[in-house]
Write an enzyme that holds these catalytic residues in place. Structure first.
Site, PDB file in Angstrom:
ATOM      1  N   CYS A 162      23.502  30.142  21.009  1.00 61.10           N
ATOM      2  CA  CYS A 162      24.298  32.011  21.369  1.00 61.10           C
ATOM      3  C   CYS A 162      24.556  31.856  22.890  1.00 61.10           C
ATOM      4  CB  CYS A 162      23.314  32.725  20.922  1.00 61.10           C
ATOM      5  SG  CYS A 162      21.669  32.163  21.288  1.00 61.10           S
ATOM      6  N   LYS A 201       0.663  -1.386   0.331  1.00 58.50           N
ATOM      7  CA  LYS A 201       0.138  -0.054  -0.204  1.00 58.50           C
ATOM      8  C   LYS A 201       1.148   1.381  -0.153  1.00 58.50           C
ATOM      9  CE  LYS A 201      -4.189   1.720   2.820  1.00 58.50           C
ATOM     10  NZ  LYS A 201      -3.736   2.615   2.766  1.00 58.50           N
ATOM     11  N   LYS A 257      -6.381  -7.883  -3.128  1.00 57.99           N
ATOM     12  CA  LYS A 257      -6.789  -7.781  -3.882  1.00 57.99           C
ATOM     13  C   LYS A 257      -8.105  -8.509  -4.771  1.00 57.99           C
ATOM     14  CE  LYS A 257      -5.323  -3.493  -5.280  1.00 57.99           C
ATOM     15  NZ  LYS A 257      -4.885  -2.346  -6.796  1.00 57.99           N
ATOM     16  N   CYS A 287      15.011  30.016  22.448  1.00 56.35           N
ATOM     17  CA  CYS A 287      15.640  31.726  22.556  1.00 56.35           C
ATOM     18  C   CYS A 287      15.610  33.094  21.931  1.00 56.35           C
ATOM     19  CB  CYS A 287      17.315  30.678  21.954  1.00 56.35           C
ATOM     20  SG  CYS A 287      18.590  32.380  21.648  1.00 56.35           S
TER      21      CYS A 287
HETATM   22  S1  IVH Z   1      -6.162  -0.369  -4.696  1.00 54.86           S
HETATM   23  C1  IVH Z   1     -11.108   0.263  -3.433  1.00 54.86           C
HETATM   24  N1  IVH Z   1      -3.685  -0.516  -4.415  1.00 54.86           N
HETATM   25  O1  IVH Z   1      -5.034   2.997  -0.333  1.00 54.86           O
HETATM   26  C2  IVH Z   1     -10.108   0.907  -4.092  1.00 54.86           C
HETATM   27  N2  IVH Z   1      -5.190   1.584  -3.439  1.00 54.86           N
HETATM   28  O2  IVH Z   1      -8.325   3.097   0.764  1.00 54.86           O
HETATM   29  C3  IVH Z   1      -9.172   0.100  -4.133  1.00 54.86           C
HETATM   30  N3  IVH Z   1      -3.252   3.059  -2.003  1.00 54.86           N
HETATM   31  O3  IVH Z   1      -7.668   5.748  -1.402  1.00 54.86           O
HETATM   32  C4  IVH Z   1      -7.436   0.397  -4.083  1.00 54.86           C
HETATM   33  N4  IVH Z   1      -1.699   2.126  -2.214  1.00 54.86           N
HETATM   34  O4  IVH Z   1      -5.382   5.332  -3.177  1.00 54.86           O
HETATM   35  C5  IVH Z   1      -4.987   0.116  -3.970  1.00 54.86           C
HETATM   36  N5  IVH Z   1      -1.697  -0.462  -4.197  1.00 54.86           N
HETATM   37  C6  IVH Z   1      -2.620   0.132  -3.546  1.00 54.86           C
HETATM   38  C7  IVH Z   1      -2.884   1.016  -2.973  1.00 54.86           C
HETATM   39  C8  IVH Z   1      -4.334   2.035  -2.420  1.00 54.86           C
HETATM   40  C9  IVH Z   1      -2.347   2.805  -2.189  1.00 54.86           C
HETATM   41  C10 IVH Z   1      -4.277   4.034  -1.567  1.00 54.86           C
HETATM   42  C11 IVH Z   1      -5.604   4.392  -2.250  1.00 54.86           C
HETATM   43  C12 IVH Z   1      -6.967   4.334  -1.721  1.00 54.86           C
HETATM   44  C13 IVH Z   1      -6.885   3.789  -0.195  1.00 54.86           C
HETATM   45  C14 IVH Z   1      -7.526   2.458  -0.473  1.00 54.86           C
END
Ligand code: IVH
Length: 750
Positions: A427, A123, A302, A442
């Protein structure tokens, strides 16, 4: 000669191609010089043919014109978020693993199968963005906003080299480029580039950013894309919204599409076919995340197959097919060897933990800011303690807590002022803690730790506007001992200034004759700048532009400030008011012990009340605006009482300077108001006067007059400027005398 339109098209395609080879593939095929030559040729052609301008030309990557404000964009497909965020809750000792297993089990139930293919990826701690490509050309880029509509940030996103402005499929020309593609991903600042940028900013005396995410968000909020062009922003894709092109069956197809279009994508993207593999993949990302170029504190899981995603669907704003797992920050024990105190560029004293070096989240940590004294007290941190250290947001080292069992017997509570002997470590000047603030600071105008930022403030455009003295020059002046305080600027001679080395010893860079002459003449002009600019230039705490203006309205010259009746009045009233509250017999935090004490306190309270009322009465005619409140009065009086303030006054006297107010309004006569020239007279103002209404009102009131808003039979004079219809008629009908400004001024003069 070739058709310019065709040549422009060729050059744009070539430059975009080489841009991609250089930035995305890291495999350049031409030299920088060749690239620059093509770039310049394109720039010149575009200049000669403004009708062929294109916002997606590679020449725009350096930042085009600033925009006026952010347009709103409605997302083609809403930008969702992830609801299922598994975080460790220390209170319940639940592990995120358990929640991850639950999430997987929900998938099993909803899909009616045991093994579900998912992908696991880091993330990114960045700013979510949507890039819309139509016909293979970047149409716009937008922030997430509320998920439905966001801000159009195309002007800034164009400057990010890894964001393609034009999509070029790897295969034959044109084939495989989707008609419409809304790429979703994150904009971020790579850790290393962030650290370098912060170091440079710190050296230049600029404020540093707390973390890469803040720096990124701050940059994208700028209207002028030149700023974004200078900041090391990057982009990685991790999903898509609207799409019209060859069908995509799952994450594999999408990954292949991104690869073929050379859109940089988030990696690693680990495919996991079972629950065991999923847990294993999350673990792998946790172990390897410190190696990633960006900040991350979790993994995103995912479902890989798009048909299965459709089956699972959404729950309000979030898909049921995605979850995020937050990693526990790695924590290590180490010994706090010492606490040093740093003086920041604004004079704030910051305690810093000097630690036994320890390896945490990918780097060796040997120092961590302890923020301020209160934080140390709250955590009861003592020198010699064994402490738990982590990297907050995986970037900035922090002391989480003390392991009290391991405390040495002789460890004593830490006191910041005692530790530095009540003197600034830079200083030796006195330090103070303002009421209501946690920081010690300071206040020495001549403190070397603050010299660069003070000189910059002094020379800035809204202060004394000494053109040519910016961060780099101020830094060099201090480094080469030309200036310790801003007033030392007035001692500069043109020749040594021209020879000033702005570079390093190995790579010297002269300031030069022309620049030096410019600075000297700007310094000459600064001598005549009005009092408000001078006050602002001094960088006295709480004294911004509006306070400076108001202070200049109340004082005729700089030398009137140290003895200011108004400022001392405000300061005294504030102190007495605090005391009054404290002694009040009705103070619930400190109730009187018995009836005698109650009576005594009531008397003291009433006496204070009368004193405060008297001060307030004496201040009332000045109508001091809220821009000069207790904090300003306190800070200004403290400044002129301090050694540094007295030094400033002395130096100004030596330089023959006493800045004069350009907006001074005479203060009310100290004499009996009965003797004031307009005592007992009521005036009404109308029409356009040579000065603002408020200013005229103050002037008249300072001469004893009462200024009212409407004409009645009690009005003595109507002061009428140009125009002014209805009030004039009313005055005439009531027989009120109408006077003009000249006459009013004659009356004032008595
Ligand atoms: S997938 C349906 N993959 O984290 C949303 N999000 O709450 C699917 N984010 O606002 C998001 N890294 O902008 C996905 N590798 C990643 C991510 C990512 C950061 C952010 C994204 C989103 C929030 C998720």
């Amino acid at each position: 000669m070739a058709d310019p339109e065709q040549r422009i098209r060729e050059l744009r395609a070539e430059l975009e191609h080489h841009n991609r080879l250089y930035y995305t593939e890291a495999a350049p095929e031409i030299s920088d010089a060749e690239y620059d030559a093509k770039f310049r040729e394109l720039e010149e052609l575009e200049e000669d043919h403004p009708e062929l301008a294109d916002p997606n030309s590679p020449t725009r990557r350096v930042g085009g014109e600033p925009i006026e404000g952010f347009e709103q964009v409605r997302h083609l497909v809403p930008m969702l978020s992830i609801d299922d965020v598994f975080e460790l809750d220390p209170a319940t000792s639940d592990t995120p693993e358990a929640e991850l297993i639950e999430f997987y089990q929900r998938l099993r139930k909803n899909l009616g199968r045991d093994d579900i293919a998912v992908t696991v990826e880091p993330k990114i701690d960045g700013v979510a963005v949507s890039l819309v490509y139509r016909g293979g050309v970047l149409d716009y880029a937008a922030t997430r906003g509320d998920g439905e509509t966001g801000d159009d940030i195309t002007h800034n996103v164009r400057t990010i080299h890894r964001v393609p402005l034009r999509l070029e499929a790897a295969g034959e020309a044109g084939a495989g480029v989707p008609e419409l593609l809304e790429v979703r991903g994150e904009i971020f600042m790579p850790n290393e580039a962030f650290a370098r940028m912060n170091e440079e900013r710190d050296e230049a005396g600029l404020a540093t950013f707390v973390n890469p995410r803040n720096a990124t968000a701050g940059t994208l909020k700028q209207l002028d894309p030149k700023m974004a062009a200078e900041r090391p922003l990057d982009f990685l894709a991790h999903g898509f919204g609207a799409y019209e092109g060859d069908a995509l069956g799952g994450e594999d197809d999408f990954t292949a599409l991104l690869e073929s279009l050379a859109i940089p994508r988030n990696q690693p993207l680990i495919a996991a076919a079972t629950l065991e593999e999923t847990l294993e993949a999350v673990g792998r990302i946790d172990r390897e995340r410190h190696e990633l170029p960006y900040a991350t504190d979790g993994a995103v899981i995912k479902v890989a197959d798009y048909e299965e995603r459709r089956t699972l669907g959404f729950r309000s704003r979030a898909p049921r097919w995605a979850a995020a797992y937050k990693f526990r920050p790695e924590q290590k024990e180490t010994v706090l060897r010492d606490i040093t105190v740093q003086v920041g560029r604004t004079g704030v004293l910051t305690p810093v933990a000097e630690l036994e070096p320890v390896f945490v989240s990918g780097t060796t940590v040997s120092r961590a800011t302890l923020h301020n004294e209160e934080e140390i007290e709250r955590k009861d941190i003592r020198i010699g303690d064994t402490v738990l250290v982590e990297k907050a947001g995986e970037i900035i080292p922090a002391v989480v807590k003390v392991i009290t069992d391991k405390r040495p017997d002789d460890a004593e509570p830490f006191s910041l002022p005692d530790h530095v002997g009540h003197r600034c470590p830079s200083c030796g000047g006195p330090i103070a803690k303002e009421e209501g603030f946690v920081a010690w600071r300071c206040g020495n105008f001549a403190c070397p730790a603050q010299a660069v930022s003070r000189i910059r403030q002094f020379a800035s455009r809204k202060a004394l506007d000494i053109d040519g003295v910016g961060g780099i020059v101020a830094e060099a002046l201090v480094r080469h001992a030309h200036c310790r305080t801003p007033l030392d600027l007035f001692d500069l001679d043109e020749e040594p200034l021209a020879a000033l080395n702005l570079g390093s010893e190995e790579e010297p860079r002269r300031f030069g004759e022309k620049n030096a002459a410019k600075v000297i003449s700007a310094l000459g002009r600064a001598r005549d700048k009005p009092l408000d600019r001078w006050l602002f230039a001094m960088g006295i705490r709480h004294v911004g532009e509006s306070a400076s203006k108001e202070l200049a309205r109340l004082h005729e010259t700089l030398r009137d400030l140290p003895e200011s009746r108004v400022l001392h009045g405000i300061r005294d009233a504030t102190r007495l008011e605090a005391e009054r509250r404290q002694v009040s017999p009705r103070n619930r935090d400190n109730p009187p012990a018995d009836d005698d004490s109650k009576k005594a306190r009531q008397e003291k309270h009433d006496e204070l009340k009368r004193e405060i009322a008297a001060i307030e009465d004496s201040l009332a005619p000045f109508e001091v605006s809220p821009d000069v409140g207790p904090a300003v009065a306190d800070s200004v009086t403290a400044f002129f009482d301090s050694e540094a303030g007295r030094h400033v006054l002395e130096r100004l006297a030596e330089l023959g300077l006493d800045p004069k107010s350009a907006n001074f309004l005479p203060q009310p006569a100290e004499a009996d108001p009965g003797e004031a020239p307009l005592a007992g007279k009521t005036l009404v103002l109308t029409g356009t006067l040579s000065v603002g209404r408020d200013e005229m009102k103050r002037l008249l009131e300072s001469k004893g007059a009462k200024v009212s808003g409407s004409v009645s039979k009690n009005t003595d004079f109507l002061l009428a400027g140009e125009g002014g219809g209805s009030k004039r008629k009313k005055a005439e009908s009531l027989g009120v005398r109408v006077i003009d400004e000249d006459e009013a001024r004659r009356m004032i003069e008595g």
